[in-house]
Design an enzyme around this catalytic site. Structure first.
Site, PDB file in Angstrom:
ATOM      1  N   ARG A 151     -51.112  15.151  11.701  1.00 52.17           N
ATOM      2  CA  ARG A 151     -50.408  14.080  12.023  1.00 52.17           C
ATOM      3  C   ARG A 151     -50.105  14.043  13.662  1.00 52.17           C
ATOM      4  O   ARG A 151     -50.540  12.970  14.320  1.00 52.17           O
ATOM      5  CB  ARG A 151     -48.861  13.953  11.448  1.00 52.17           C
ATOM      6  CG  ARG A 151     -48.884  13.592  10.163  1.00 52.17           C
ATOM      7  CD  ARG A 151     -47.539  13.500   9.484  1.00 52.17           C
ATOM      8  NE  ARG A 151     -47.075  14.978   9.507  1.00 52.17           N
ATOM      9  CZ  ARG A 151     -46.612  15.612   8.410  1.00 52.17           C
ATOM     10  NH1 ARG A 151     -46.719  14.857   7.223  1.00 52.17           N
ATOM     11  NH2 ARG A 151     -46.198  16.538   8.560  1.00 52.17           N
ATOM     12  N   ILE A 152     -49.713  14.963  14.336  1.00 54.10           N
ATOM     13  CA  ILE A 152     -49.406  15.067  15.708  1.00 54.10           C
ATOM     14  C   ILE A 152     -50.593  14.965  16.550  1.00 54.10           C
ATOM     15  O   ILE A 152     -50.892  14.460  17.258  1.00 54.10           O
ATOM     16  CB  ILE A 152     -48.276  16.057  15.978  1.00 54.10           C
ATOM     17  CG1 ILE A 152     -47.080  15.407  15.415  1.00 54.10           C
ATOM     18  CG2 ILE A 152     -48.007  16.023  17.631  1.00 54.10           C
ATOM     19  CD1 ILE A 152     -45.804  16.747  15.391  1.00 54.10           C
ATOM     20  N   ASP A 171     -59.656  22.738  13.930  1.00 56.32           N
ATOM     21  CA  ASP A 171     -58.711  22.635  12.879  1.00 56.32           C
ATOM     22  C   ASP A 171     -59.774  23.034  11.609  1.00 56.32           C
ATOM     23  O   ASP A 171     -60.505  21.891  11.198  1.00 56.32           O
ATOM     24  CB  ASP A 171     -58.043  21.322  12.661  1.00 56.32           C
ATOM     25  CG  ASP A 171     -57.093  21.498  11.613  1.00 56.32           C
ATOM     26  OD1 ASP A 171     -57.318  22.003  10.562  1.00 56.32           O
ATOM     27  OD2 ASP A 171     -56.152  20.395  11.683  1.00 56.32           O
ATOM     28  N   CYS A 231     -45.992  22.467  21.853  1.00 59.17           N
ATOM     29  CA  CYS A 231     -44.718  21.803  21.531  1.00 59.17           C
ATOM     30  C   CYS A 231     -44.835  21.790  19.877  1.00 59.17           C
ATOM     31  O   CYS A 231     -44.342  20.804  19.415  1.00 59.17           O
ATOM     32  CB  CYS A 231     -44.928  20.280  22.043  1.00 59.17           C
ATOM     33  SG  CYS A 231     -44.719  20.190  23.723  1.00 59.17           S
ATOM     34  N   ALA A 232     -45.189  22.734  19.609  1.00 61.66           N
ATOM     35  CA  ALA A 232     -45.319  22.823  17.839  1.00 61.66           C
ATOM     36  C   ALA A 232     -44.424  23.886  17.639  1.00 61.66           C
ATOM     37  O   ALA A 232     -43.197  23.605  17.098  1.00 61.66           O
ATOM     38  CB  ALA A 232     -46.796  23.394  17.454  1.00 61.66           C
ATOM     39  N   ARG A 233     -44.610  25.119  17.479  1.00 61.31           N
ATOM     40  CA  ARG A 233     -43.587  26.203  16.859  1.00 61.31           C
ATOM     41  C   ARG A 233     -43.916  27.383  18.005  1.00 61.31           C
ATOM     42  O   ARG A 233     -45.082  27.690  18.395  1.00 61.31           O
ATOM     43  CB  ARG A 233     -44.106  26.656  15.240  1.00 61.31           C
ATOM     44  CG  ARG A 233     -43.897  25.638  14.478  1.00 61.31           C
ATOM     45  CD  ARG A 233     -42.584  25.359  14.276  1.00 61.31           C
ATOM     46  NE  ARG A 233     -41.736  26.265  13.399  1.00 61.31           N
ATOM     47  CZ  ARG A 233     -41.717  26.409  12.265  1.00 61.31           C
ATOM     48  NH1 ARG A 233     -41.975  25.478  11.375  1.00 61.31           N
ATOM     49  NH2 ARG A 233     -41.005  27.269  11.612  1.00 61.31           N
ATOM     50  N   ASP A 257     -42.073  23.792  24.694  1.00 54.57           N
ATOM     51  CA  ASP A 257     -40.866  22.857  24.156  1.00 54.57           C
ATOM     52  C   ASP A 257     -40.179  24.108  23.083  1.00 54.57           C
ATOM     53  O   ASP A 257     -39.171  23.391  22.666  1.00 54.57           O
ATOM     54  CB  ASP A 257     -41.160  21.719  23.456  1.00 54.57           C
ATOM     55  CG  ASP A 257     -40.094  20.861  23.188  1.00 54.57           C
ATOM     56  OD1 ASP A 257     -39.095  20.867  23.804  1.00 54.57           O
ATOM     57  OD2 ASP A 257     -40.146  20.338  21.815  1.00 54.57           O
ATOM     58  N   GLU A 262     -35.147  30.959  19.338  1.00 53.75           N
ATOM     59  CA  GLU A 262     -34.337  29.865  19.705  1.00 53.75           C
ATOM     60  C   GLU A 262     -32.807  29.932  19.524  1.00 53.75           C
ATOM     61  O   GLU A 262     -32.438  30.251  18.329  1.00 53.75           O
ATOM     62  CB  GLU A 262     -34.863  28.464  19.642  1.00 53.75           C
ATOM     63  CG  GLU A 262     -36.174  28.354  19.989  1.00 53.75           C
ATOM     64  CD  GLU A 262     -36.922  27.222  19.271  1.00 53.75           C
ATOM     65  OE1 GLU A 262     -36.376  26.144  18.784  1.00 53.75           O
ATOM     66  OE2 GLU A 262     -38.020  26.768  19.566  1.00 53.75           O
ATOM     67  N   HIS A 283     -36.555  22.558  22.931  1.00 54.33           N
ATOM     68  CA  HIS A 283     -37.014  22.021  21.676  1.00 54.33           C
ATOM     69  C   HIS A 283     -36.517  20.427  21.626  1.00 54.33           C
ATOM     70  O   HIS A 283     -35.809  20.323  20.623  1.00 54.33           O
ATOM     71  CB  HIS A 283     -36.489  22.818  20.638  1.00 54.33           C
ATOM     72  CG  HIS A 283     -37.069  22.925  19.336  1.00 54.33           C
ATOM     73  ND1 HIS A 283     -37.482  23.769  18.419  1.00 54.33           N
ATOM     74  CD2 HIS A 283     -37.962  21.669  18.945  1.00 54.33           C
ATOM     75  CE1 HIS A 283     -38.279  23.520  17.430  1.00 54.33           C
ATOM     76  NE2 HIS A 283     -38.492  22.109  17.611  1.00 54.33           N
ATOM     77  N   GLY A 285     -38.842  17.895  21.268  1.00 58.22           N
ATOM     78  CA  GLY A 285     -39.996  17.089  20.802  1.00 58.22           C
ATOM     79  C   GLY A 285     -39.442  15.824  19.939  1.00 58.22           C
ATOM     80  O   GLY A 285     -40.115  14.756  20.053  1.00 58.22           O
TER      81      GLY A 285
HETATM   82  P1  NAD Z   1     -49.433  18.316  10.147  1.00 61.64           P
HETATM   83  O1  NAD Z   1     -49.104  19.238   8.754  1.00 61.64           O
HETATM   84  O2  NAD Z   1     -49.578  17.085   9.781  1.00 61.64           O
HETATM   85  O3  NAD Z   1     -50.708  19.009  10.885  1.00 61.64           O
HETATM   86  C1  NAD Z   1     -50.947  20.430  11.039  1.00 61.64           C
HETATM   87  C2  NAD Z   1     -52.361  20.575  11.172  1.00 61.64           C
HETATM   88  O4  NAD Z   1     -52.724  22.086  11.610  1.00 61.64           O
HETATM   89  C3  NAD Z   1     -53.224  20.293   9.862  1.00 61.64           C
HETATM   90  O5  NAD Z   1     -54.191  19.477  10.278  1.00 61.64           O
HETATM   91  C4  NAD Z   1     -53.723  21.627   9.581  1.00 61.64           C
HETATM   92  O6  NAD Z   1     -55.107  21.478   8.988  1.00 61.64           O
HETATM   93  C5  NAD Z   1     -53.897  22.471  10.912  1.00 61.64           C
HETATM   94  N1  NAD Z   1     -54.054  23.893  10.905  1.00 61.64           N
HETATM   95  C6  NAD Z   1     -53.346  24.696   9.925  1.00 61.64           C
HETATM   96  N2  NAD Z   1     -53.911  25.877  10.169  1.00 61.64           N
HETATM   97  C7  NAD Z   1     -54.640  26.162  11.229  1.00 61.64           C
HETATM   98  C8  NAD Z   1     -55.279  27.082  11.851  1.00 61.64           C
HETATM   99  N3  NAD Z   1     -55.044  28.119  11.507  1.00 61.64           N
HETATM  100  N4  NAD Z   1     -55.843  26.778  12.924  1.00 61.64           N
HETATM  101  C9  NAD Z   1     -56.034  25.351  13.390  1.00 61.64           C
HETATM  102  N5  NAD Z   1     -55.372  24.324  12.533  1.00 61.64           N
HETATM  103  C10 NAD Z   1     -54.766  24.664  11.781  1.00 61.64           C
HETATM  104  O7  NAD Z   1     -48.395  18.861  11.062  1.00 61.64           O
HETATM  105  P2  NAD Z   1     -47.674  17.956  12.124  1.00 61.64           P
HETATM  106  O8  NAD Z   1     -46.595  16.934  11.701  1.00 61.64           O
HETATM  107  O9  NAD Z   1     -48.583  17.234  13.116  1.00 61.64           O
HETATM  108  O10 NAD Z   1     -46.720  19.001  13.127  1.00 61.64           O
HETATM  109  C11 NAD Z   1     -47.464  19.487  13.657  1.00 61.64           C
HETATM  110  C12 NAD Z   1     -46.466  21.175  14.320  1.00 61.64           C
HETATM  111  O11 NAD Z   1     -45.621  20.508  15.441  1.00 61.64           O
HETATM  112  C13 NAD Z   1     -45.713  21.631  13.248  1.00 61.64           C
HETATM  113  O12 NAD Z   1     -45.640  22.888  13.643  1.00 61.64           O
HETATM  114  C14 NAD Z   1     -44.210  21.081  13.454  1.00 61.64           C
HETATM  115  O13 NAD Z   1     -43.316  21.926  13.206  1.00 61.64           O
HETATM  116  C15 NAD Z   1     -44.163  20.688  15.096  1.00 61.64           C
HETATM  117  N6  NAD Z   1     -43.345  19.995  15.483  1.00 61.64           N
HETATM  118  C16 NAD Z   1     -42.410  20.096  16.601  1.00 61.64           C
HETATM  119  C17 NAD Z   1     -41.677  19.132  16.983  1.00 61.64           C
HETATM  120  C18 NAD Z   1     -40.746  19.498  18.280  1.00 61.64           C
HETATM  121  O14 NAD Z   1     -39.506  19.151  18.244  1.00 61.64           O
HETATM  122  N7  NAD Z   1     -41.470  20.196  19.253  1.00 61.64           N
HETATM  123  C19 NAD Z   1     -41.592  17.856  16.209  1.00 61.64           C
HETATM  124  C20 NAD Z   1     -42.344  17.575  15.237  1.00 61.64           C
HETATM  125  C21 NAD Z   1     -42.972  18.559  14.851  1.00 61.64           C
END
Ligand code: NAD
Length: 544
Positions: A151-152, A171, A231-233, A257, A262, A283, A285
């Protein structure tokens, strides 16, 4: 009347939805002590929380009338999901509400690193006028690598193109079609992709596979002078190795982020000498008014629908199905999820097709029991699908979303029924990827215990629980001894061992249950020391 308790500050948009419902009595109580919380949950039917309310076993038990818990956000680490499922409590989250906020924050951080905005601001308010010091780099013409095209990541990719960047993605679990639609080149391996990127941005969930995926080795694979954005985890990156790469100039800058713990404590990224090249945010995001509003609306409207028995989205657990199943079927339901996760962990690559066959008298009436399932698949198929998908998308993958996610990714799902011979009832899963097809047969024993009884035609007797190592070897003397000695040397205790042979194949398949987690370094050593054909680790959490 539905009694609904809100225990944390959530955006008013969601509260409005709840309070304007004539059937709802809404109470908002923030900052309760544990004692007050245990008292307050006694008579409520539903709760809205964020990450700060611990909904553990004791609190869930105190909520005798609790039917739904809605998390205004994504992570559900503060909720005991298996316990909620056992008690028939639906747990809902709102994973889509903050996608745009996180996407835009990624660019805020990326541009801040490239143009040194925080440092320039600090210099200016300190009374200096230093224009030369803040010569940055532009995004246009640069190559961006998006790790995780979900998604992101997908939205980051399309916006990066508007900045004039060339976008690559890594991916392994998305189809080339999705990458094509986004105008992005999908790279087959991470190290190969890192070599090409001026900017690397991470957007994967945290799974066993992605934990510390950007480690020293990957940082060494990066193009010299690259910029890393996370900005993911937090735990996706080895922060210490990242700091070394910054100090040695292998990375020109970094923006984070999220952090391994944390709020961060003794985090090496905070070092004084890195302040010129590093941008850190706490954090935030997801912290936009729009995201908070969307997240609270999604949580509130799904909570109401779930309470009223109407269709709802984003259930993280599956109590609605479990409750309609007989106890033996419930055991097969949790087994299906484990078998899905087991097969996906040893598949090596993206799953493209899954078939689940339910065999035996237990499943004779299958299809009627789950008539309320909004999807056409049986509960067992959905559970297996969740197991498969959570290996790559994390345990937050919901049962409701699993069939949709599979469809979106062009992952074909089939199901079938039949009679069983060796065991009274079994589920048979076939999971196919580009390189391999994995077949697993599993059953529940008379005492109600889960067993995997066949993997790829090899009959074994394996308990699908905890940490497993699955491997294939040439069936000759000494192999198992070498595996045992190496694990002993590494202080990894073996709890259980199952080995199967197939007549005439000259090969054997083993499943070891061990007491601690096994990383890729251990697997690599096992493969070479014991001359294994392949070895993979599987981690099976307790059924949600
Ligand atoms: P999502 O599930 O829509 O997308 C994640 C993608 O990662 C998927 O396409 C999946 O196939 C891919 N993936 C899984 N394992 C993989 C690997 N080993 N190598 C490469 N790609 C791989 O998730 P999203 O909603 O896009 O969220 C992405 C990240 O952002 C999550 O970790 C979420 O927790 C984080 N997030 C952070 C904040 C923030 O405040 N900073 C806010 C929202 C989401």
């Amino acid at each position: 009347m539905w009694e609904i308790l809100v225990t944390e500050a959530v955006h008013e948009a969601g509260l409005k939805i709840l309070s304007s419902d004539p059937e709802v009595n809404l109470t908002q109580r923030l900052g309760m002590s544990r004692k007050e919380l245990l008292e307050a949950v006694k008579n409520v039917h539903a709760m809205v929380t964020r990450s700060g309310t611990p909904l553990d076993r004791e609190v869930l038990a105190a909520g005798e009338n609790l039917k739904v818990v809605a998390r205004a956000g994504v992570g559900v680490d503060n909720i005991d999901l298996p316990e909620a499922s056992r008690r028939g409590i639906v747990v809902i989250n709102a994973p889509t509400g903050n996608t745009l906020a996180a996407t835009e924050h990624t660019f805020a951080v990326m541009l801040s690193v490239c143009r040194k905005l925080p440092q320039a601001y600090q210099s200016l308010i300190d009374g200096r006028w230093e224009r030369k010091r803040f010569t940055g780099i532009q995004l246009s013409g640069k190559t961006l690598l998006v790790v995780g095209l979900g998604r992101i990541g997908g939205r980051v990719a399309s916006r990066a193109k508007a900045f004039g960047m060339t976008v690559y993605a890594y991916d392994p679990y998305v189809s080339s079609r999705r990458a094509e639609d986004l105008g992005v080149r999908l790279m087959p391996d991470l190290a190969g992709a890192l070599v090409l990127a001026d900017v690397v941005t991470l957007h994967t969930p945290m799974t066993e596979e992605t934990t510390l995926m950007i480690d020293e080795k990957m940082l060494r694979a990066c193009k010299k002078g690259a910029i890393l954005i996370n900005c993911a985890r937090g735990r996706l990156v080895d922060e210490k190795a990242c700091v070394e790469a910054l100090r040695e100039g292998r990375l020109a800058g970094a923006g984070f982020d999220v952090f391994s713990s944390e709020p961060p404590e003794d985090n090496p990224l905070f070092a004084e000498d890195l302040r010129e090249r590093v941008v850190l945010t706490p954090h935030i995001g997801a912290n936009t008014r729009e995201a908070q509003s969307a997240v609270s609306e999604i949580a509130a409207s799904n909570l109401l629908a779930a309470l009223k028995g109407e269709p709802y989205e984003h259930a993280v657990n599956l109590p609605f199905m479990e409750h309609r199943l007989s106890p033996p079927k419930r055991l097969f339901l949790s087994l299906s999820r484990k078998v899905g996760a087991f097969a996906a962990s040893i598949l090596d690559g993206a799953p493209e097709r899954m078939t689940l066959r339910m065999k035996g008298d237990l499943f004779e009436d299958e299809g009627i029991l789950c008539f309320e399932n909004p999807y056409r698949y049986s509960a067992f198929t959905v559970a297996a699908l969740k197991g498969v998908l959570e290996v790559h998308h994390g345990p937050e993958t919901s049962y409701m979303a699993a069939p949709l996610l599979a469809k979106e990714r062009g992952f074909r799902v089939e199901e079938g029924k039949g009679s069983s011979s060796t065991y009274r009832n079994v589920i048979e899963l076939e999971l196919a990827g580009e390189r391999k097809t994995i077949q697993v047969i599993a059953t529940v024993t008379e005492e109600g215990r889960h067993r995997i009884v066949n993997v790829g035609g090899y009959w074994i007797d394996c308990v699908p629980e905890g940490n497993l190592i699955v491997f294939q070897n040439h069936d000759r003397p000494g192999v198992i001894g070498k595996v045992g000695s190496l694990l002993g040397e590494l202080n990894i205790n073996i709890a259980n061992f199952a080995l199967g042979r197939k007549n005439g194949s000259g090969l054997a398949l083993g499943v070891l249950q061990v007491d601690s987690e096994v990383d890729c370094v251990v697997l690599e050593r096992l493969r070479s020391v014991a001359d294994l054909l392949w070895a993979e680790s599987v981690r099976l959490e307790e059924g949600l």
